[in-house]
Each structure stands twice: as structure tokens, then as C-alpha cells.
Scaffold this motif. Structure first.
Motif, PDB file in Angstrom:
ATOM      1  N   ASN A 180      -3.991 -20.955  11.431  1.00  0.00           N
ATOM      2  CA  ASN A 180      -5.284 -21.517  11.830  1.00  0.00           C
ATOM      3  C   ASN A 180      -5.462 -23.008  11.594  1.00  0.00           C
ATOM      4  O   ASN A 180      -6.598 -23.492  11.566  1.00  0.00           O
ATOM      5  N   VAL A 181      -4.383 -23.748  11.418  1.00  0.00           N
ATOM      6  CA  VAL A 181      -4.507 -25.206  11.429  1.00  0.00           C
ATOM      7  C   VAL A 181      -4.886 -25.626  12.845  1.00  0.00           C
ATOM      8  O   VAL A 181      -4.478 -24.997  13.823  1.00  0.00           O
ATOM      9  N   GLY A 182      -5.678 -26.676  12.982  1.00  0.00           N
ATOM     10  CA  GLY A 182      -6.113 -27.136  14.295  1.00  0.00           C
ATOM     11  C   GLY A 182      -4.939 -27.391  15.230  1.00  0.00           C
ATOM     12  O   GLY A 182      -3.922 -27.963  14.817  1.00  0.00           O
ATOM     13  N   VAL A 183      -5.083 -26.991  16.488  1.00  0.00           N
ATOM     14  CA  VAL A 183      -3.984 -27.093  17.450  1.00  0.00           C
ATOM     15  C   VAL A 183      -3.549 -28.540  17.642  1.00  0.00           C
ATOM     16  O   VAL A 183      -2.356 -28.873  17.553  1.00  0.00           O
ATOM     17  N   ARG A 184      -4.495 -29.416  17.916  1.00  0.00           N
ATOM     18  CA  ARG A 184      -4.147 -30.819  18.168  1.00  0.00           C
ATOM     19  C   ARG A 184      -3.492 -31.449  16.953  1.00  0.00           C
ATOM     20  O   ARG A 184      -2.504 -32.191  17.081  1.00  0.00           O
ATOM     21  N   MET A 185      -4.013 -31.147  15.773  1.00  0.00           N
ATOM     22  CA  MET A 185      -3.465 -31.714  14.545  1.00  0.00           C
ATOM     23  C   MET A 185      -2.032 -31.234  14.309  1.00  0.00           C
ATOM     24  O   MET A 185      -1.131 -32.018  13.979  1.00  0.00           O
ATOM     25  N   ALA A 186      -1.805 -29.925  14.498  1.00  0.00           N
ATOM     26  CA  ALA A 186      -0.476 -29.357  14.260  1.00  0.00           C
ATOM     27  C   ALA A 186       0.554 -29.929  15.227  1.00  0.00           C
ATOM     28  O   ALA A 186       1.668 -30.289  14.833  1.00  0.00           O
ATOM     29  N   LEU A 187       0.186 -30.035  16.512  1.00  0.00           N
ATOM     30  CA  LEU A 187       1.128 -30.538  17.507  1.00  0.00           C
ATOM     31  C   LEU A 187       1.365 -32.038  17.372  1.00  0.00           C
ATOM     32  O   LEU A 187       2.478 -32.530  17.587  1.00  0.00           O
ATOM     33  N   GLU A 188       0.329 -32.780  17.008  1.00  0.00           N
ATOM     34  CA  GLU A 188       0.496 -34.223  16.797  1.00  0.00           C
ATOM     35  C   GLU A 188       1.442 -34.487  15.642  1.00  0.00           C
ATOM     36  O   GLU A 188       2.363 -35.318  15.737  1.00  0.00           O
ATOM     37  N   ALA A 189       1.238 -33.769  14.524  1.00  0.00           N
ATOM     38  CA  ALA A 189       2.114 -33.943  13.360  1.00  0.00           C
ATOM     39  C   ALA A 189       3.560 -33.582  13.712  1.00  0.00           C
ATOM     40  O   ALA A 189       4.503 -34.284  13.315  1.00  0.00           O
ATOM     41  N   MET A 190       3.740 -32.517  14.468  1.00  0.00           N
ATOM     42  CA  MET A 190       5.085 -32.104  14.887  1.00  0.00           C
ATOM     43  C   MET A 190       5.752 -33.186  15.733  1.00  0.00           C
ATOM     44  O   MET A 190       6.911 -33.565  15.494  1.00  0.00           O
ATOM     45  N   ALA A 191       5.022 -33.694  16.715  1.00  0.00           N
ATOM     46  CA  ALA A 191       5.591 -34.691  17.627  1.00  0.00           C
ATOM     47  C   ALA A 191       5.998 -35.958  16.885  1.00  0.00           C
ATOM     48  O   ALA A 191       7.064 -36.536  17.143  1.00  0.00           O
ATOM     49  N   LEU A 192       5.166 -36.405  15.964  1.00  0.00           N
ATOM     50  CA  LEU A 192       5.465 -37.612  15.204  1.00  0.00           C
ATOM     51  C   LEU A 192       6.679 -37.419  14.302  1.00  0.00           C
ATOM     52  O   LEU A 192       7.523 -38.328  14.148  1.00  0.00           O
ATOM     53  N   LYS A 193       6.805 -36.231  13.709  1.00  0.00           N
ATOM     54  CA  LYS A 193       7.981 -35.943  12.871  1.00  0.00           C
ATOM     55  C   LYS A 193       9.246 -35.907  13.693  1.00  0.00           C
ATOM     56  O   LYS A 193      10.290 -36.402  13.260  1.00  0.00           O
ATOM     57  N   ILE A 194       9.177 -35.326  14.880  1.00  0.00           N
ATOM     58  CA  ILE A 194      10.370 -35.276  15.743  1.00  0.00           C
ATOM     59  C   ILE A 194      10.757 -36.690  16.176  1.00  0.00           C
ATOM     60  O   ILE A 194      11.934 -37.056  16.178  1.00  0.00           O
ATOM     61  N   ASP A 195       9.770 -37.494  16.532  1.00  0.00           N
ATOM     62  CA  ASP A 195      10.032 -38.890  16.926  1.00  0.00           C
ATOM     63  C   ASP A 195      10.672 -39.652  15.783  1.00  0.00           C
ATOM     64  O   ASP A 195      11.660 -40.391  15.991  1.00  0.00           O
ATOM     65  N   ASN A 196      10.170 -39.488  14.585  1.00  0.00           N
ATOM     66  CA  ASN A 196      10.731 -40.189  13.423  1.00  0.00           C
ATOM     67  C   ASN A 196      12.172 -39.725  13.153  1.00  0.00           C
ATOM     68  O   ASN A 196      13.048 -40.529  12.812  1.00  0.00           O
ATOM     69  N   ALA A 197      12.413 -38.422  13.300  1.00  0.00           N
ATOM     70  CA  ALA A 197      13.751 -37.885  13.077  1.00  0.00           C
ATOM     71  C   ALA A 197      14.719 -38.484  14.091  1.00  0.00           C
ATOM     72  O   ALA A 197      15.858 -38.848  13.753  1.00  0.00           O
ATOM     73  N   TYR A 198      14.289 -38.586  15.329  1.00  0.00           N
ATOM     74  CA  TYR A 198      15.134 -39.140  16.390  1.00  0.00           C
ATOM     75  C   TYR A 198      15.494 -40.612  16.105  1.00  0.00           C
ATOM     76  O   TYR A 198      16.611 -41.050  16.392  1.00  0.00           O
ATOM     77  N   LYS A 199      14.527 -41.343  15.555  1.00  0.00           N
ATOM     78  CA  LYS A 199      14.724 -42.789  15.337  1.00  0.00           C
ATOM     79  C   LYS A 199      15.574 -43.104  14.116  1.00  0.00           C
ATOM     80  O   LYS A 199      16.019 -44.244  13.977  1.00  0.00           O
ATOM     81  N   GLU A 200      15.796 -42.118  13.268  1.00  0.00           N
ATOM     82  CA  GLU A 200      16.563 -42.389  12.035  1.00  0.00           C
ATOM     83  C   GLU A 200      18.032 -42.697  12.336  1.00  0.00           C
ATOM     84  O   GLU A 200      18.621 -42.092  13.220  1.00  0.00           O
TER      85      GLU A 200
END
Length: 336
Positions: free
Chosen positions: A316-336
Motif C-alpha cells: 500500500n505504498v503510493g503508486v507514484r511514489m513507489a514507481l518514481e523511487a524505482m525509476a530513479l534507483k534504476i537510473d542511478n544504477a545504470y550511471k554507475e
């Protein structure tokens, strides 16, 4: 017998022998992943068991009252217990003690049409602890003539004392080729059927569900996100995604996570050159090109981000919040 149910021949053979046996276990556990056909086979078996001729196909009154094709489950000697929806949220609750107590109360009534009663208990691994302990008493002292069929996906969520009192039938994924053939038979295009059969990992039910949920349109969005990496202005990019818009629902969000997970797994297998076929086999050439830009470490981190998002969405975490956090983590992982 039960030829309309795909695969699981060993389980069918056991159940056929059960029908003819003089001494029968009173409780069976159908254990396996969602969508493999456990419930479908349990209902078909219950119908056959209650049929006077043990055929389930002779058009008798018993079969008429347990007509699986039109969803008629009104047979007086058939019981189906499943999770109920919460009145406020609409989400399914775990099976509670009150449901088990109500079931126990029915144990006092003798069969009406048959010489036995059949109980199918869905999501047996989703009972609360009090409910599970109460149900255990029913297994320890089963009502005369009762046959109990439990359905579960997680063995570790069942009490060991319950497991010790049932005969367990384990359901494995149906061969991908058979799932593909079944999907084509149901009218799907061959190329889509091939992809869905592999994505569903041998689950006809899941494959059909994915087809109904426009999985290919959602997959386009997941692919587009991965192709856009690295994000130059992450927040601006995310603001334009449909899955970041107000009103994007939880179930589509969960599906997006599942598809991203499969895509990332494909990228990892291609990066490691395991030789295993891709889940998204129609995108293999494109994914092989993308995999060159990832490191093994970054793919593991991206997969962890998707798994975290899926868990958050389920809790029940907010949908937008959960997906935004996921996308930013994936982007950061890609840039490492």
C-alpha cells in the motif's frame, strides 16, 4: 479424464487412483505457483468425486449442480472457502478465524446427495495463525465422509502440523510449448503466444491474464524506459510517463514491475552469456545491444530496485511514489 486441463499428468493419475481406492486420505494439498491449474483440477476432481458414477460427465443431477462451465457451484455437498474482500479497500483479506468457525459448524451436517462432502480451500497459505490452528483441529478430527482439498502457493506459510496431515501434490509449470499451443488454440497470434508462454513461465492462467491486461502495450512502456537510460533530466522524463500520472492504478503498476523484472533478467542473462533463451524472445536482438551498456553489478541493483517497488506496491505504498523511487534507483544504477 480431465483432458481439458493442460498438463499435470502425474497428478491426474493419482486422483484417478484415488477414485478407485478403498482407503483414501481425507486431506489433499495442491501446491504450486498461481495460474498452473490447481483450482481448475480441484473443482473438476470434486465434481467427479461427487458424481454417483465418478465420471463427472454423465449429466446427472449432481453434475448439474456442480457445473463448472457456467460457474454453478450450488451442489449441497460441495464447499468452497476463499479469502474475502475488505469492505473499505476491496482488497482480499487473509482467511480469518470466523470463516473457519463457520466451516466447522457445517461439519455437523451429513451429506445430502452424496456419501461424502468435498471442501476446496483456496489460499490455504493465507490463513491467519488463529484460523490455521482452528483448521488444524478439523484436520485432526475430520468429519465423517469429508474430503478436504487445500490449494496453496507457499509451503513455508503453512503450519508444519498441517503439512504432516495432508497428502501433497506438487504442481510444476506446464511445458512452455504446451502453453504456447493452448494460447494459439484460444485465438492468440503465434508470435504473441510464444512470448506470453515464456513470460508466464509455464502458467496458462497467468498467460491468459496477461493477454487480457494488454501486456504488450505495458511492455512497450517498460522497454521505452530502459532505452531512455541514462536520464538527462530524470524528473522531467518521469513527469511525462503515463505510469507517473495521477490515477495510474496499483494493478497496472505491479504488472509494470513484473515486466521490468523480466526485461532486466534477460539483460543479465545476455550479459553473462548463459545461453538461456530470453523471456522476451522477440526482443532478443534489441536487448543484446542494450546489455552492452550495463554492468552485472548495475543489473543486480536495478533488479533489487524493482523488487523493492513491487513489495512497496503490495504493501500500500503510493503508486507514484513507489514507481518514481524505482525509476530513479534504476537510473542511478545504470550511471554507475
Amino acid at each position: 479424464m480431465w483432458n481439458n486441463i493442460l498438463g499435470h499428468e502425474q497428478q491426474k493419475e493419482f486422483l484417478q487412483r484415488y477414485l478407485q481406492a478403498k482407503e483414501r486420505p481425507h486431506a489433499l494439498l495442491f501446491l504450486g505457483a498461481e495460474g498452473l491449474g490447481k483450482k481448475q483440477l480441484a473443482l473438476a476432481f470434486a465434481k467427479t468425486l461427487l458424481c454417483p458414477q465418478h465420471s463427472g460427465e454423465d449429466g446427472c443431477e449432481s453434475c448439474r449442480l456442480l457445473n463448472l462451465e457456467d460457474g454453478n457451484l450450488s451442489h449441497p455437498d460441495f464447499l468452497l472457502l476463499k479469502r474475502e474482500a475488505d469492505e473499505k479497500t476491496g482488497r482480499l483479506k487473509d482467511i480469518g478465524i470466523d470463516q473457519i468457525r463457520d466451516l466447522t459448524g457445517k461439519a455437523a451436517f451429513a451429506p445430502v446427495m452424496s456419501d461424502r462432502k468435498v471442501l476446496v480451500l483456496e489460499d490455504a497459505d493465507r490463513m491467519t495463525v488463529p484460523a490455521a490452528n482452528s483448521f488444524l483441529k478439523l484436520l485432526e478430527e475430520p468429519p465423517a465422509g469429508w474430503v478436504i482439498i487445500m490449494l496453496a502457493t507457499r509451503e513455508d506459510k503453512l503450519l508444519s502440523t498441517i503439512l504432516s496431515r495432508v497428502v501433497c501434490l506438487r504442481f510444476a509449470p506446464v511445458p512452455v510449448a504446451l502453453v504456447e499451443q493452448e494460447l494459439v488454440r484460444r485465438g492468440l497470434a503465434a508470435e504473441q503466444a510464444a512470448v506470453l508462454a515464456r513470460i508466464s513461465e509455464g502458467s496458462v492462467g497467468l498467460a491468459v491474464s496477461l493477454a487480457e491486461r494488454q501486456v504488450f502495450e505495458m511492455r512497450k512502456q517498460a522497454v521505452a524506459f530502459l532505452e531512455a537510460l541514462p536520464l538527462q533530466t530524470p524528473m522531467n522524463y518521469l513527469a511525462g510517463r503515463v505510469w507517473q500520472q495521477k490515477g495510474f492504478e496499483r494493478q497496472p503498476a505491479l504488472l509494470l514491475c513484473q515486466l521490468l523484472q523480466l526485461l532486466l533478467r534477460d539483460l543479465l542473462m545476455l550479459k553473462l552469456r548463459t545461453g538461456n533463451p530470453c523471456y522476451n524472445q522477440d526482443l532478443a536482438t534489441n536487448l543484446a545491444e542494450q546489455s552492452r551498456n550495463w554492468s552485472v553489478k548495475s543489473l543486480h541493483e536495478a533488479l533489487a530496485a524493482v523488487q523493492d517497488a513491487f513489495w512497496n506496491l503490495e504493501n500500500n505504498v503510493g503508486v507514484r511514489m513507489a514507481l518514481e523511487a524505482m525509476a530513479l534507483k534504476i537510473d542511478n544504477a545504470y550511471k554507475e
